[in-house]
Design an enzyme around this catalytic site. Structure first.
Site, PDB file in Angstrom:
ATOM      1  N   LEU A 142       0.849  -1.186   0.000  1.00  0.00           N
ATOM      2  CA  LEU A 142       0.000   0.000   0.000  1.00  0.00           C
ATOM      3  C   LEU A 142       0.888   1.241   0.000  1.00  0.00           C
ATOM      4  O   LEU A 142       1.980   1.236   0.584  1.00  0.00           O
ATOM      5  CB  LEU A 142      -0.912   0.024   1.229  1.00  0.00           C
ATOM      6  CG  LEU A 142      -1.893  -1.140   1.395  1.00  0.00           C
ATOM      7  CD1 LEU A 142      -2.667  -0.993   2.709  1.00  0.00           C
ATOM      8  CD2 LEU A 142      -2.858  -1.217   0.219  1.00  0.00           C
ATOM      9  N   ASP A 143       0.415   2.301  -0.646  1.00  0.00           N
ATOM     10  CA  ASP A 143       1.152   3.561  -0.608  1.00  0.00           C
ATOM     11  C   ASP A 143       1.287   4.049   0.832  1.00  0.00           C
ATOM     12  O   ASP A 143       0.494   3.693   1.698  1.00  0.00           O
ATOM     13  CB  ASP A 143       0.431   4.627  -1.429  1.00  0.00           C
ATOM     14  CG  ASP A 143       0.418   4.307  -2.915  1.00  0.00           C
ATOM     15  OD1 ASP A 143       1.300   3.554  -3.362  1.00  0.00           O
ATOM     16  OD2 ASP A 143      -0.483   4.802  -3.615  1.00  0.00           O
ATOM     17  N   ARG A 144       2.252   4.874   1.047  1.00  0.00           N
ATOM     18  CA  ARG A 144       2.543   5.406   2.379  1.00  0.00           C
ATOM     19  C   ARG A 144       1.302   5.946   3.087  1.00  0.00           C
ATOM     20  O   ARG A 144       1.055   5.654   4.268  1.00  0.00           O
ATOM     21  CB  ARG A 144       3.573   6.529   2.222  1.00  0.00           C
ATOM     22  CG  ARG A 144       3.922   7.287   3.494  1.00  0.00           C
ATOM     23  CD  ARG A 144       4.666   8.559   3.140  1.00  0.00           C
ATOM     24  NE  ARG A 144       3.804   9.509   2.460  1.00  0.00           N
ATOM     25  CZ  ARG A 144       4.226  10.381   1.546  1.00  0.00           C
ATOM     26  NH1 ARG A 144       5.498  10.407   1.190  1.00  0.00           N
ATOM     27  NH2 ARG A 144       3.376  11.230   0.989  1.00  0.00           N
ATOM     28  N   THR A 146      -1.910   5.427   2.207  1.00  0.00           N
ATOM     29  CA  THR A 146      -3.091   4.579   2.080  1.00  0.00           C
ATOM     30  C   THR A 146      -3.192   3.655   3.284  1.00  0.00           C
ATOM     31  O   THR A 146      -2.221   3.009   3.658  1.00  0.00           O
ATOM     32  CB  THR A 146      -3.034   3.739   0.793  1.00  0.00           C
ATOM     33  OG1 THR A 146      -2.925   4.616  -0.334  1.00  0.00           O
ATOM     34  CG2 THR A 146      -4.271   2.874   0.640  1.00  0.00           C
TER      35      THR A 146
END
Length: 359
Positions: A142-144, A146
């Site tokens: 997951l993105d930072r 998210t």
């Protein structure tokens, strides 16, 4: 006998949960900023881009450079102090552990805190659980900023099976996003496009017909597909449970041209659920931007970072659900993460809707 043959062999293999310093992220971001002017020059010179696909989504906003660096530094500090607790665990068995990743924490830091969590685990008989810690793997990333479901495997074999399941699109994923823009006239839409980036650029949306074509950096444009469903507009609408969403999509958008940007001052708050059918970097964020409903707080992709007198230091995207066939038992697995605070009040308001407001 050669001297080199007398030397002991040294294994350079790192444990799977080895943490890479977030400083590397800052350097790459600085490089991206440094080359931003070059990127703009290349993309605006028809002689230089004539042989390459032209991105259909805009370059990074100038304001995003400093803000992204500040956010990365803040996340690095927050991540270094982060420690998993049992309250983060959504599901665990002897092969898998799923956790609810907080917003603003790097995946690598979540993974590196799993050993201490597992070392404190006990089974039903009160015995300590034995885990081969070096075999921990991230099954999804997951993105930072998210939040939501993050799946970790406890062995190489299980990791390999799940990687194949993700590659073969046998893992179903859903996300919730809080967007700001003009309310869409569609309720449910499938968007198909290309995905890639130029040598000095960020991730961009490309035409679907450009899939397979080479980009300046040597990579190729890859297909990207997302199903979007509008749940709420300004707190009104029909927030549906997942089982109610099994139906054919009514509209399909195949991206071939630049999106039309609405310059109207009227902006709505839109809660959407997204089903990514491919797994491209920043996929949902890019498609929301292209559709004119960028995610709140997502300065990288034109999202409003100030809204109604409040500043937002993270984008509001949540990995709501993962469903797949268990790689060992073959049983169906559904992992659901609790909604974050920014989505919960909106969803709670649905309970007060009049019958006429319900889709």
């Amino acid at each position: 006998m050669p001297f080199s043959s007398l030397l002991p062999s040294i294994s350079l293999r790192c444990p799977a949960f080895f943490k890479f310093s977030p400083i590397v992220r800052y350097l790459s971001m600085a490089d991206e900023t440094h080359f931003d002017s070059s990127k703009a020059h290349i993309e605006n010179d028809p002689k230089l881009v004539s042989n390459y696909p032209v991105p259909l989504s805009p370059p990074l906003p100038l304001i995003s450079k400093d803000m992204e660096l500040q956010r990365a530094m803040s996340a690095s500090s927050k991540s270094s102090l982060f420690s998993l607790s049992r309250s983060h665990v959504l599901l665990e068995d002897q092969w898998l552990i799923a956790v609810n990743k907080p917003q603003g924490v790097y995946c690598e830091n979540v993974l590196s805190s799993v050993p201490s969590l597992l070392s404190d685990s006990v089974d039903a008989d009160g015995e300590a659980t034995q885990v081969n810690l070096p075999e921990l793997h991230l099954a999804n990333r997951l993105d930072r900023d998210t939040s939501g479901v993050m799946l970790i495997t406890k062995s190489h074999k299980v990791a390999a099976k799940l990687v194949k399941a993700f590659t073969d699109h046998k893992v179903r994923k859903t996300y919730i996003a809080f967007c700001i823009g003009l309310a869409p006239k569609w309720g449910r839409k499938t968007i198909k496009s290309g995905h890639g980036r130029s040598k000095f650029g960020a991730w961009r949306v490309y035409a679907a017909s450009d899939v397979g074509r080479k980009l300046p950096g040597g990579s190729t444009v890859r297909e990207m597909e997302t199903v979007m469903e509008v749940l709420l507009v300004n707190g009104k609408g029909c927030f549906k449970v997942l089982s109610e969403l099994e139906r054919d999509e009514e509209k399909i958008t195949i991206v071939e041209e630049k999106s039309e940007i609405d310059c109207s001052e009227k902006k709505d708050e839109i809660l959407v659920r997204a089903y990514p059918r491919s797994g491209r970097t920043h996929q949902i964020r890019l498609h929301c931007q292209y559709l004119g409903i960028p995610i709140r707080g997502d300065v990288k992709y034109e999202g409003a970072y100030k809204w109604k007198g409040r500043a937002y230091d993270c984008h509001e995207l949540h990995a709501e659900n993962l469903s797949f066939e268990h790689p060992v038992t073959g049983l169906p697995v559904v992992i659901q993460a609790p909604l974050p605070l920014w989505a919960s009040p909106s969803v709670a308001s649905v309970g007060t809707l009049d019958e006429a407001d319900i889709c």
